[in-house]
Design a protein around this motif. Sequence first.
Motif, PDB file in Angstrom:
ATOM      1  N   GLU A   6       3.893  -9.547   0.685  1.00 39.82           N
ATOM      2  CA  GLU A   6       2.517  -9.270   0.261  1.00 39.82           C
ATOM      3  C   GLU A   6       2.170  -7.796   0.456  1.00 39.82           C
ATOM      4  OE1 GLU A   6      -2.052 -10.875   1.053  1.00 39.82           O
ATOM      5  OE2 GLU A   6      -0.391 -11.567   2.319  1.00 39.82           O
ATOM      6  N   ARG A   7       2.581  -7.245   1.612  1.00 40.47           N
ATOM      7  CA  ARG A   7       2.326  -5.827   1.853  1.00 40.47           C
ATOM      8  C   ARG A   7       3.064  -4.952   0.851  1.00 40.47           C
ATOM      9  NH1 ARG A   7       5.649  -2.477   3.443  1.00 40.47           N
ATOM     10  NH2 ARG A   7       7.081  -4.110   4.151  1.00 40.47           N
ATOM     11  N   ALA A   8       4.358  -5.255   0.612  1.00 39.30           N
ATOM     12  CA  ALA A   8       5.157  -4.434  -0.298  1.00 39.30           C
ATOM     13  C   ALA A   8       4.608  -4.491  -1.722  1.00 39.30           C
ATOM     14  CB  ALA A   8       6.612  -4.890  -0.264  1.00 39.30           C
ATOM     15  N   ILE A   9       4.223  -5.666  -2.181  1.00 39.66           N
ATOM     16  CA  ILE A   9       3.698  -5.795  -3.546  1.00 39.66           C
ATOM     17  C   ILE A   9       2.356  -5.090  -3.662  1.00 39.66           C
ATOM     18  CG2 ILE A   9       2.903  -7.461  -5.263  1.00 39.66           C
ATOM     19  CD1 ILE A   9       5.020  -9.401  -4.161  1.00 39.66           C
ATOM     20  N   GLU A  11       1.493  -2.414  -2.003  1.00 36.23           N
ATOM     21  CA  GLU A  11       1.797  -0.985  -2.089  1.00 36.23           C
ATOM     22  C   GLU A  11       2.344  -0.631  -3.465  1.00 36.23           C
ATOM     23  OE1 GLU A  11       4.315   0.297   1.055  1.00 36.23           O
ATOM     24  OE2 GLU A  11       2.946  -0.360   2.656  1.00 36.23           O
ATOM     25  N   LEU A  12       3.165  -1.512  -4.036  1.00 33.19           N
ATOM     26  CA  LEU A  12       3.674  -1.266  -5.385  1.00 33.19           C
ATOM     27  C   LEU A  12       2.532  -1.206  -6.390  1.00 33.19           C
ATOM     28  CD1 LEU A  12       6.112  -0.962  -7.291  1.00 33.19           C
ATOM     29  CD2 LEU A  12       6.145  -3.450  -7.506  1.00 33.19           C
ATOM     30  N   ARG A  13       1.563  -2.108  -6.246  1.00 37.13           N
ATOM     31  CA  ARG A  13       0.426  -2.080  -7.160  1.00 37.13           C
ATOM     32  C   ARG A  13      -0.363  -0.778  -7.001  1.00 37.13           C
ATOM     33  NH1 ARG A  13      -5.087  -5.707  -7.422  1.00 37.13           N
ATOM     34  NH2 ARG A  13      -5.647  -5.061  -9.544  1.00 37.13           N
ATOM     35  N   ALA A  14      -0.514  -0.312  -5.769  1.00 34.79           N
ATOM     36  CA  ALA A  14      -1.222   0.955  -5.549  1.00 34.79           C
ATOM     37  C   ALA A  14      -0.493   2.109  -6.221  1.00 34.79           C
ATOM     38  CB  ALA A  14      -1.354   1.209  -4.043  1.00 34.79           C
ATOM     39  N   GLN A  15       0.850   2.095  -6.151  1.00 38.97           N
ATOM     40  CA  GLN A  15       1.607   3.155  -6.811  1.00 38.97           C
ATOM     41  C   GLN A  15       1.458   3.069  -8.327  1.00 38.97           C
ATOM     42  OE1 GLN A  15       5.646   3.041  -5.426  1.00 38.97           O
ATOM     43  NE2 GLN A  15       5.172   4.175  -3.561  1.00 38.97           N
ATOM     44  N   LEU A 217       6.172  -5.843 -11.249  1.00 35.95           N
ATOM     45  CA  LEU A 217       5.017  -6.290 -10.461  1.00 35.95           C
ATOM     46  C   LEU A 217       4.600  -7.704 -10.853  1.00 35.95           C
ATOM     47  CD1 LEU A 217       2.806  -5.605  -8.401  1.00 35.95           C
ATOM     48  CD2 LEU A 217       1.482  -4.601 -10.284  1.00 35.95           C
ATOM     49  N   ASP A 218       4.557  -7.997 -12.159  1.00 35.21           N
ATOM     50  CA  ASP A 218       4.206  -9.350 -12.609  1.00 35.21           C
ATOM     51  C   ASP A 218       5.215 -10.379 -12.111  1.00 35.21           C
ATOM     52  OD1 ASP A 218       2.014  -8.327 -13.915  1.00 35.21           O
ATOM     53  OD2 ASP A 218       3.019  -8.179 -15.858  1.00 35.21           O
ATOM     54  N   LEU A 219       6.504 -10.032 -12.173  1.00 35.56           N
ATOM     55  CA  LEU A 219       7.542 -10.945 -11.705  1.00 35.56           C
ATOM     56  C   LEU A 219       7.397 -11.239 -10.221  1.00 35.56           C
ATOM     57  CD1 LEU A 219      10.262 -12.472 -12.046  1.00 35.56           C
ATOM     58  CD2 LEU A 219      11.412 -10.283 -11.604  1.00 35.56           C
ATOM     59  N   LEU A 220       7.165 -10.197  -9.424  1.00 33.00           N
ATOM     60  CA  LEU A 220       7.068 -10.377  -7.973  1.00 33.00           C
ATOM     61  C   LEU A 220       5.807 -11.143  -7.588  1.00 33.00           C
ATOM     62  CD1 LEU A 220       8.272  -6.861  -6.736  1.00 33.00           C
ATOM     63  CD2 LEU A 220       9.577  -8.984  -6.828  1.00 33.00           C
ATOM     64  N   VAL A 221       4.707 -10.873  -8.282  1.00 39.66           N
ATOM     65  CA  VAL A 221       3.466 -11.609  -7.984  1.00 39.66           C
ATOM     66  C   VAL A 221       3.655 -13.097  -8.250  1.00 39.66           C
ATOM     67  CG1 VAL A 221       1.089 -11.964  -8.763  1.00 39.66           C
ATOM     68  CG2 VAL A 221       1.918  -9.655  -8.302  1.00 39.66           C
ATOM     69  N   GLU A 222       4.323 -13.427  -9.345  1.00 39.74           N
ATOM     70  CA  GLU A 222       4.514 -14.827  -9.701  1.00 39.74           C
ATOM     71  C   GLU A 222       5.512 -15.505  -8.756  1.00 39.74           C
ATOM     72  OE1 GLU A 222       3.907 -18.345 -11.538  1.00 39.74           O
ATOM     73  OE2 GLU A 222       2.822 -16.463 -11.931  1.00 39.74           O
TER      74      GLU A 222
END
Length: 428
Positions: A6-9, A11-15, A217-222
């Motif tokens: 959750e933290r890594a995703i 941060e990825l969204r912020a980037q 990002l979409d793949l990891l969120v799902e």
Amino acid sequence: MSRSWERAIAELRAQGLAARASADRVNETAADLRQRTIAVAVHYAAETDYLRSALALLRAHLADGRPPQRLPAARVWPGPIRDLWMNQVLARTGGLWQAVPGAAVVDQMRSGPASPLLDAVIEQAEALQASLHGHRRHPRMYEKYFPERDGGVRADGGGRPAPTVPGFPDPGHPVNLTFAGGTGLRIQPARADEASRLKDDEFAVHHRALAFGDAVLDLLVEARLDGTRPQAGRLRGAGQWVGREEELVPARAAWPAKLNGFQAVTLAGLGLLVLACTALPLTFGKEADLFSHYTLLFAASGTLALAGTAIVHRTGPRLIQAPGLRAAAPGIASGLLALAVWQGQGPVADHFFAGPYERYERELAHGCLAASPYRNDAVQTRVDHGVLLVTPTSQGTTLRLGPAENGSTHPLRPVDAATRKVLDDFRC
């Protein structure tokens, strides 16, 4: 749901948000050339951070491992050299081409469980590879040629191609582009359509990098967060500087076209200080008896000279901005400091790297042996095979002390029992 994922995703969204905001900022600063240049550098760096972070998380997801503790983010250099950082980012497109996923990464994607989201990631990765191919192949579309005598460049490809260098039949090979005998450079007429396609692929890399990051990002969120998109997390790297161009790379004063007298004094003083510092390795090397390593000593002096010149070049315009006599104040201070460095480096080096005779005087003759038959004016001294022999002119034991070497920093010590007894008697 894993907290680390959750933290890594997040941060990825912020980037990703920062990368898109940096692209918008480039368009907003189009009227100001300097601000736009800085905004482009921030955009390249933020975009590369997004691509690298997406790849790092995708690898960890496909390997069913843990995400990295910190997502990849290129470090923005410290304030005094951020203009150099900006030039380096612009010259390398922020390292974007080196971050494009290779064939091994795509094969790893294809070996994962099939899903529409993973197929979208693979599609964007292949598009990035097409952009990389265009980046590498587009220069090969050119050739050297001899223009028509009227000097014009015609749409029908007028002009004669230059002969290729023997052994390199491809006109677009770098050897031919450098050494072929033509006087002009053009796209090969027979490859104009291919060149146009490659150019379009190359220029589409920025859009495709963002699209790849969004697909990951979409793949990891799902897959990792059950479809719940997190809030943007902590942002590091160049993305923190979006919209802060002046703060990131402040405007620097430039050297005037012509120096007045006071400014020339400052420049001369700074130059003398650089010269005095350049002599430090040679002075200390001479006293330390290191001239056998003259290459290293001259390399150190050269490094100091280059570093000092670079510092003067960067800080000098700011130091001479004051009006009138105040513009000469830094130069006067630098000149005095240069004089102190020049006059002081010899005695300081001699103190730390004294010879055996000077060390005997300093450590023993002017100390515990000052009132003894071994005082400085009552002995004869010589060095024999690294041992200092101190013989009193009156009757007495000859002291044997070592190490008696030029440039040594070790204190003199007795090398036999008789010398040790004499020193103990005088409480040395």
